[in-house]
Design an enzyme around this catalytic site. Structure first.
Site, PDB file in Angstrom:
ATOM      1  N   GLU A   1      -4.048 -13.496   3.070  1.00 55.69           N
ATOM      2  CA  GLU A   1      -2.972 -12.901   2.260  1.00 55.69           C
ATOM      3  C   GLU A   1      -2.229 -13.995   1.478  1.00 55.69           C
ATOM      4  O   GLU A   1      -1.874 -13.819   0.318  1.00 55.69           O
ATOM      5  CB  GLU A   1      -2.017 -12.114   3.178  1.00 55.69           C
ATOM      6  CG  GLU A   1      -0.730 -11.621   2.541  1.00 55.69           C
ATOM      7  CD  GLU A   1      -0.906 -10.662   1.359  1.00 55.69           C
ATOM      8  OE1 GLU A   1      -2.043 -10.288   1.047  1.00 55.69           O
ATOM      9  OE2 GLU A   1       0.116 -10.331   0.737  1.00 55.69           O
TER      10      GLU A   1
ATOM     11  N   CYS B   1      16.644   5.898  -2.559  1.00 49.03           N
ATOM     12  CA  CYS B   1      16.979   6.840  -3.623  1.00 49.03           C
ATOM     13  C   CYS B   1      18.084   6.220  -4.482  1.00 49.03           C
ATOM     14  O   CYS B   1      18.696   5.234  -4.105  1.00 49.03           O
ATOM     15  CB  CYS B   1      17.471   8.156  -3.041  1.00 49.03           C
ATOM     16  SG  CYS B   1      16.295   8.876  -1.895  1.00 49.03           S
TER      17      CYS B   1
ATOM     18  N   HIS C   1     -17.992 -25.041   9.127  1.00 49.22           N
ATOM     19  CA  HIS C   1     -19.253 -24.399   8.730  1.00 49.22           C
ATOM     20  C   HIS C   1     -19.412 -24.404   7.210  1.00 49.22           C
ATOM     21  O   HIS C   1     -20.246 -23.687   6.679  1.00 49.22           O
ATOM     22  CB  HIS C   1     -19.323 -22.976   9.279  1.00 49.22           C
ATOM     23  CG  HIS C   1     -19.280 -22.932  10.778  1.00 49.22           C
ATOM     24  ND1 HIS C   1     -20.347 -23.327  11.560  1.00 49.22           N
ATOM     25  CD2 HIS C   1     -18.294 -22.607  11.650  1.00 49.22           C
ATOM     26  CE1 HIS C   1     -20.023 -23.223  12.838  1.00 49.22           C
ATOM     27  NE2 HIS C   1     -18.769 -22.788  12.921  1.00 49.22           N
TER      28      HIS C   1
ATOM     29  N   LYS D   1      -1.817 -14.100  -2.525  1.00 47.58           N
ATOM     30  CA  LYS D   1      -0.511 -14.168  -3.198  1.00 47.58           C
ATOM     31  C   LYS D   1      -0.506 -15.320  -4.198  1.00 47.58           C
ATOM     32  O   LYS D   1      -0.076 -15.159  -5.325  1.00 47.58           O
ATOM     33  CB  LYS D   1       0.633 -14.401  -2.190  1.00 47.58           C
ATOM     34  CG  LYS D   1       1.134 -13.238  -1.386  1.00 47.58           C
ATOM     35  CD  LYS D   1       1.860 -12.170  -2.110  1.00 47.58           C
ATOM     36  CE  LYS D   1       0.940 -11.138  -2.676  1.00 47.58           C
ATOM     37  NZ  LYS D   1       0.487 -10.064  -1.871  1.00 47.58           N
TER      38      LYS D   1
ATOM     39  N   GLU E   1      -2.848 -14.687  -7.268  1.00 46.76           N
ATOM     40  CA  GLU E   1      -2.541 -13.591  -8.197  1.00 46.76           C
ATOM     41  C   GLU E   1      -1.316 -13.859  -9.066  1.00 46.76           C
ATOM     42  O   GLU E   1      -1.228 -13.325 -10.162  1.00 46.76           O
ATOM     43  CB  GLU E   1      -2.461 -12.233  -7.495  1.00 46.76           C
ATOM     44  CG  GLU E   1      -1.259 -11.973  -6.641  1.00 46.76           C
ATOM     45  CD  GLU E   1      -1.250 -10.564  -6.056  1.00 46.76           C
ATOM     46  OE1 GLU E   1      -1.756  -9.634  -6.679  1.00 46.76           O
ATOM     47  OE2 GLU E   1      -0.709 -10.402  -4.934  1.00 46.76           O
TER      48      GLU E   1
ATOM     49  N   ASN F   1      21.430   8.913   0.443  1.00 46.63           N
ATOM     50  CA  ASN F   1      20.352   7.940   0.542  1.00 46.63           C
ATOM     51  C   ASN F   1      20.331   7.475   1.993  1.00 46.63           C
ATOM     52  O   ASN F   1      21.368   7.127   2.536  1.00 46.63           O
ATOM     53  CB  ASN F   1      20.672   6.763  -0.399  1.00 46.63           C
ATOM     54  CG  ASN F   1      19.562   5.746  -0.426  1.00 46.63           C
ATOM     55  OD1 ASN F   1      18.484   5.980   0.108  1.00 46.63           O
ATOM     56  ND2 ASN F   1      19.833   4.628  -1.069  1.00 46.63           N
ATOM     57  N   GLY F   2      19.154   7.486   2.635  1.00 42.97           N
ATOM     58  CA  GLY F   2      19.067   7.078   4.037  1.00 42.97           C
ATOM     59  C   GLY F   2      18.299   8.118   4.832  1.00 42.97           C
ATOM     60  O   GLY F   2      17.655   8.999   4.255  1.00 42.97           O
TER      61      GLY F   2
ATOM     62  N   TRP G   1      13.506   9.548  -3.809  1.00 39.96           N
ATOM     63  CA  TRP G   1      12.241   8.926  -3.424  1.00 39.96           C
ATOM     64  C   TRP G   1      11.953   9.518  -2.050  1.00 39.96           C
ATOM     65  O   TRP G   1      12.519   9.106  -1.050  1.00 39.96           O
ATOM     66  CB  TRP G   1      12.418   7.415  -3.361  1.00 39.96           C
ATOM     67  CG  TRP G   1      11.143   6.663  -3.488  1.00 39.96           C
ATOM     68  CD1 TRP G   1      10.450   6.416  -4.637  1.00 39.96           C
ATOM     69  CD2 TRP G   1      10.408   6.052  -2.436  1.00 39.96           C
ATOM     70  NE1 TRP G   1       9.331   5.696  -4.354  1.00 39.96           N
ATOM     71  CE2 TRP G   1       9.271   5.457  -3.028  1.00 39.96           C
ATOM     72  CE3 TRP G   1      10.562   5.954  -1.051  1.00 39.96           C
ATOM     73  CZ2 TRP G   1       8.316   4.764  -2.282  1.00 39.96           C
ATOM     74  CZ3 TRP G   1       9.622   5.269  -0.322  1.00 39.96           C
ATOM     75  CH2 TRP G   1       8.519   4.677  -0.931  1.00 39.96           C
TER      76      TRP G   1
ATOM     77  N   ARG H   1      13.345   2.039 -10.378  1.00 37.30           N
ATOM     78  CA  ARG H   1      12.867   2.011  -8.998  1.00 37.30           C
ATOM     79  C   ARG H   1      11.768   3.039  -8.758  1.00 37.30           C
ATOM     80  O   ARG H   1      11.157   3.045  -7.700  1.00 37.30           O
ATOM     81  CB  ARG H   1      14.039   2.272  -8.039  1.00 37.30           C
ATOM     82  CG  ARG H   1      15.102   1.204  -8.156  1.00 37.30           C
ATOM     83  CD  ARG H   1      16.417   1.635  -7.570  1.00 37.30           C
ATOM     84  NE  ARG H   1      16.308   2.035  -6.188  1.00 37.30           N
ATOM     85  CZ  ARG H   1      17.221   1.798  -5.271  1.00 37.30           C
ATOM     86  NH1 ARG H   1      18.304   1.157  -5.599  1.00 37.30           N
ATOM     87  NH2 ARG H   1      17.060   2.201  -4.046  1.00 37.30           N
TER      88      ARG H   1
ATOM     89  N   LYS I   1       0.189  -2.643 -10.960  1.00 46.23           N
ATOM     90  CA  LYS I   1       0.754  -2.354  -9.641  1.00 46.23           C
ATOM     91  C   LYS I   1      -0.135  -1.399  -8.856  1.00 46.23           C
ATOM     92  O   LYS I   1      -0.349  -1.569  -7.674  1.00 46.23           O
ATOM     93  CB  LYS I   1       2.167  -1.762  -9.804  1.00 46.23           C
ATOM     94  CG  LYS I   1       2.855  -1.435  -8.488  1.00 46.23           C
ATOM     95  CD  LYS I   1       3.144  -2.696  -7.690  1.00 46.23           C
ATOM     96  CE  LYS I   1       3.651  -2.423  -6.300  1.00 46.23           C
ATOM     97  NZ  LYS I   1       3.397  -3.564  -5.390  1.00 46.23           N
TER      98      LYS I   1
HETATM   99  O1  M6R Z   1      -1.365   0.493  -3.311  1.00 50.64           O
HETATM  100  P1  M6R Z   1      -2.359  -0.166  -2.417  1.00 50.64           P
HETATM  101  O2  M6R Z   1      -1.784  -0.733  -1.196  1.00 50.64           O
HETATM  102  O3  M6R Z   1      -3.538   0.734  -2.113  1.00 50.64           O
HETATM  103  O4  M6R Z   1      -2.932  -1.359  -3.307  1.00 50.64           O
HETATM  104  C1  M6R Z   1      -3.958  -2.176  -2.849  1.00 50.64           C
HETATM  105  C2  M6R Z   1      -4.095  -3.422  -3.702  1.00 50.64           C
HETATM  106  O5  M6R Z   1      -4.395  -3.076  -5.025  1.00 50.64           O
HETATM  107  C3  M6R Z   1      -2.824  -4.287  -3.689  1.00 50.64           C
HETATM  108  O6  M6R Z   1      -2.465  -4.634  -2.379  1.00 50.64           O
HETATM  109  C4  M6R Z   1      -3.045  -5.560  -4.513  1.00 50.64           C
HETATM  110  O7  M6R Z   1      -3.991  -6.376  -3.896  1.00 50.64           O
HETATM  111  C5  M6R Z   1      -1.719  -6.306  -4.702  1.00 50.64           C
HETATM  112  N1  M6R Z   1      -1.618  -6.787  -6.049  1.00 50.64           N
HETATM  113  C6  M6R Z   1      -1.577  -7.470  -3.797  1.00 50.64           C
HETATM  114  O8  M6R Z   1      -0.414  -8.181  -4.003  1.00 50.64           O
END
Ligand code: M6R
Length: 608
Positions: A481, A2, A504, A485, A488, A100-101, A74, A27, A603
């Site tokens: 993952e 928060c 394979h 990363k 993207e 906050n906490g 939050w 935030r 996001k």
């Molecule tokens: O909010 P969510 O966890 O449901 O989002 C899922 C994906 O859209 C999200 O993880 C996306 O792949 C990110 N950009 C990965 O870094």
């Protein structure tokens, strides 16, 4: 999580407070509120929504004051409602608190205070604070705050004002950051330097267990035994934007670096090591149903899906429950038959991902049990699932998910421990896992100690146009993952593969300019992964290994090594993912890309 700001002085408390609160808005919050004192009366206003909603209401009122405390919430405990928003007050409307906490023992304290006649109006953990302070209040605010804090278990960054002590605000810290500054313009306190940096660059960062009494031209800091502390000011040369990122160049780096704290928050109050169990309030209502569950289906997208794949290994290994994982975007179109006693577990940082929500709708049509692991409190998936566990990882701003992933894996480990102990996981094994989970924040800190070596590696390899990430068992989802990363935010083509699948097909790609990152902690499949690394080396491929500290033998085999601390293999992804996050971050930076805003991405993916 928060945002907090407080001010006392002669310079227009309302304006200073509102401007400061707005600076904390980056935030992302769900409700806001303030209490302002004119020396005689305190006015308290709270709204659901953004700070601008608070601004609208405040604009219609004639609020003049010399001290103010404000909060943007939050949500963690209790829904997003006006009564759950801060500040919270005591019964008489004398004491006001923003916090906050998480107060871990709030339920016990609340019950005791209720028996004494205190009236509660919210569902929050915070509300016990003003009532407890009221209980000890005898005209001396700081004394009452300190007495109250001795009964509190948990975390806090809190700011308190009292109608009858209008010349001061009292603040205290335990694990939730607070900075203060007192100068010719008055006394300031905030959870984040960005809220007050336009008034002062000289700040004092409070430490755990410290309490400060702030007046308009004076302050004193003590510990909980009232021993005076001599604290030094820090001169910050940040501008406002830098302050929001706590001095980091990007939110992504800030979020990577705060994983020790976010993981600690995800497990706080949820582990009972001596009993080898986890306590998860959010799934308590369905705990009897969970005893009979014979199958779990995990549904998620992107990074959350990869966390789900680790969940599959965890649930099968610790709880012996057959588990299947699918992309929510695929699953929603499957003609999936449901069977008796199965549960559907949705993992989502935002709780708003359209594909996950659509899959959840299909599950609900079939009346199957739905569970959630969600970071954003009150989001659609959190509301629509039958029960669930919040991550408590704090707001994630960077588009590339980092701290949400480690927190999701920790929560999955807690869920697997919970279900395992409901079944055949022994007390001894439960204790071992619980103990290992509790060590994670420290191990993450160690992993993050020196990231400059990874920055150099990113520079060394940034001429490669393709990357392969490989791993087996718990490290296989980390490989995927890592590839996600990298692609993207740096826009380099990268693929994550199971190391065993290399021969394979994908090994055909390997040549001198096609490097591989091998995630190979010294676990039960280490030797197998080493064989795969040898196959790559035999074809002139370059290999960067992410392996366990102390592994010397791998030195002669690979080109570069990143070490991570030793940990039980079921938790290894929480450490091994960190170097791949950092590697991707520095790759993006080396090309001049902004990792917080990668091209073509948002996001929260709220469209199909
Ligand atoms: O909010 P969510 O966890 O449901 O989002 C899922 C994906 O859209 C999200 O993880 C996306 O792949 C990110 N950009 C990965 O870094």
């Amino acid at each position: 999580m928060c945002g907090i700001i407080g001010y006392i002085g002669d310079n227009g408390a309302l304006d200073i407070g509102m401007k400061g609160l707005k600076r904390l808005e980056y935030r992302g919050y769900d409700s806001a509120g303030l209490a302002i004192s004119n020396g005689k009366e305190v006015s308290c206003i709270k709204v659901v929504g953004k700070v601008e909603e608070l601004e609208k209401i405040v604009g219609d009122k004639d609020l003049v004051g010399s001290s103010i405390i404000l909060h943007s919430r939050w949500a963690t405990h209790g829904g997003i409602t006006e009564s759950n928003a801060h500040p919270h007050a005591d019964c008489k409307g004398n004491i006001f608190v923003v916090h906050n906490g998480i107060i871990e023992n709030y339920k016990q304290i609340r019950e005791k205070l209720k028996l004494m006649g205190h009236k509660f109006v919210s569902e929050t953990d915070t509300e016990v604070l003003p009532h407890l302070i009221e209980h000890f209040y005898n005209g001396n605010l700081e004394e009452a705050v300190i007495k109250a804090l001795k009964y509190i278990k948990g975390t806090y960054g809190l700011v308190v004002m009292a109608k009858h002590n209008s010349d001061r605000i009292v603040v205290a810290r335990m694990f939730s950051p607070l900075v203060i500054s007192v100068n010719e313009h008055g006394g300031f306190v905030a959870s984040d330097p960005s809220a007050i940096i336009s008034h002062s660059k000289r700040m004092i960062f409070l430490e755990d267990g410290e309490v400060a009494v702030i007046k308009k031209d004076d302050f004193i800091i003590t510990d909980l035994e009232r021993k005076v502390k001599d604290k030094k000011e820090t001169e910050l040369d940040w501008d406002i934007e830098e302050a929001q990122k706590s001095g980091y160049a990007h939110f992504m780096l800030k979020e990577i670096m705060e994983q020790s704290e976010s993981v600690a928050n995800s497990m706080r109050g949820r582990l009972i090591i001596e009993e080898g169990i986890s306590k998860l309030g959010g799934i308590d209502s369905v705990k009897d149903k969970l005893k009979d569950i014979k199958k779990i289906n995990i549904l998620a997208c992107g990074t959350s899906y990869y966390a789900g794949l680790i969940g599959e290994y965890l649930l099968e290994e610790l709880a012996g429950i057959p588990t299947e994982v699918d992309f929510a975007s695929e699953f929603r179109y499957r003609k999936f038959p449901t069977v008796e006693n199965e549960a559907y577990l949705f993992i989502s940082q935002s709780g708003e991902t359209a594909d996950s929500l659509a899959a959840l709708k299909e599950v609900k049509k079939r009346k199957a049990l739905s569970l959630g692991i969600v970071n954003v409190v009150g989001s659609s998936i959190a509301r629509e699932t039958d029960a669930g566990v919040y991550n408590h990882a704090g707001p994630e701003i960077g588009v590339a998910s980092t701290k949400a992933f480690t927190s999701q894996v920790v929560v999955l480990a807690l869920v697997a421990l919970f279900l395992g102990r409901q079944r055949n996981l022994s007390l001894a094994d439960g204790k071992t896992i619980a103990k290992e989970i509790s060590k994670l924040p420290e191990l993450i800190n160690n992993t993050l100690k020196d990231i400059s070596a990874i920055e150099l590696l990113a520079k060394k390899y940034n001429s490669a146009s393709n990357f392969l990430f490989i791993g087996r068992k718990y490290s296989y989802p980390v490989a995927m993952e890592g590839a996600l990363k990298l692609k993207e935010i740096s826009y380099i083509h990268s693929e994550g593969y199971s190391a065993g699948e290399m021969k394979h097909g994908p090994i055909a790609l390997i040549e001198e300019n096609f490097p591989t990152i091998a995630i190979c902690p010294q676990d039960s499949v280490y030797e197998k992964t080493v064989s795969n690394i040898q196959e790559i080396k035999a074809r002139n491929g370059k290999v960067i290994a992410i392996t366990t500290q102390g592994n010397e033998e791998i030195k002669s085999l690979v080109d570069d090594i990143i070490y991570i601390p030793k940990v039980n293999e079921v938790l290894s992804p929480i450490l091994s993912v960190i170097p791949v996050q950092i590697f991707a971050y520095y790759m993006a930076v080396s090309f001049g890309h902004n990792p917080d805003m990668p091209r073509n991405l948002a996001k929260s993916v709220t469209v199909e």
